[in-house]
Design an enzyme around this catalytic site. Sequence first.
Site, PDB file in Angstrom:
ATOM      1  CG  ASN A 120      -1.721   1.245   1.411  1.00  0.00           C
ATOM      2  OD1 ASN A 120      -1.801   2.086   0.518  1.00  0.00           O
ATOM      3  ND2 ASN A 120      -2.322   1.384   2.577  1.00  0.00           N
ATOM      4  CB  CYS A 121       1.228   3.994  -2.467  1.00  0.00           C
ATOM      5  SG  CYS A 121       1.907   5.660  -2.632  1.00  0.00           S
ATOM      6  CG  PHE A 122      -1.744   6.863   0.256  1.00  0.00           C
ATOM      7  CD1 PHE A 122      -1.621   8.209   0.562  1.00  0.00           C
ATOM      8  CD2 PHE A 122      -1.935   6.506  -1.068  1.00  0.00           C
ATOM      9  CE1 PHE A 122      -1.688   9.188  -0.420  1.00  0.00           C
ATOM     10  CE2 PHE A 122      -2.010   7.468  -2.065  1.00  0.00           C
ATOM     11  CZ  PHE A 122      -1.892   8.814  -1.734  1.00  0.00           C
TER      12      PHE A 122
END
Length: 224
Positions: A120-122
């Site tokens: 997950n990038c965030f």
Amino acid sequence: MAIDRWLWKQHQQGHQPPSLRFYTWKPVAISLGYHQKRWPESWQGLQWQGKPIELVRRPTGGRGVLHQGDLTYAVVYSGRFTNRVAAYQKICEFLIRGWRSLGFELHYGSAGRGYAQVPNCFATATGADLVLDSGYKLIGSAQVWQSKTVLQHGSMRLNGDRQLWHQIFSESIPEPPPSLADLSFSHLVHTFTQAARETFEIEMQIQPLSAQEWAEIRAQPTLK
């Protein structure tokens, strides 16, 4: 994003000037970083509101990004930079300026190399990302280079569905500032376009794509 990739290639060849784009996603999708080889099996066959959530491959790096309730930006640019960090800081100046004019102060993240193990990038904020004073990661960005030409993508996380987020990432999404919900996409695009003019001291033109350009964009091979 195929448009962004085409603009980047055209700019490398001297056929297109630097460009700035903003867009949203329909239907909802998850974009994977160009070098991302692992993601949860549960991401296959996802649906939301009766429609499939597609997995698409970005030409830029980074981790998985859910595109729902976010505003995506793309910059195609050429220049001399001492390193990649300097390039991010140069390009992100207009975002920092634009959000400051809306009353939000942004700072760069500081996550180390371990972020690459997280799908997950965030979930983390690196030196390429921008966070609020509260620690809320508002913008995740990634780049791809060829020679001295860069394509930088970014997602601004504004008002995503919290239940969908938990379904995909098996974690709770941090609570965004309530005032973000009051900002329309059109107002944000106007704000950031003006910020780009002032930051880079440039004149900008809105240029629709021609039928021939659309044909070239659609003829590009799909990234796998």
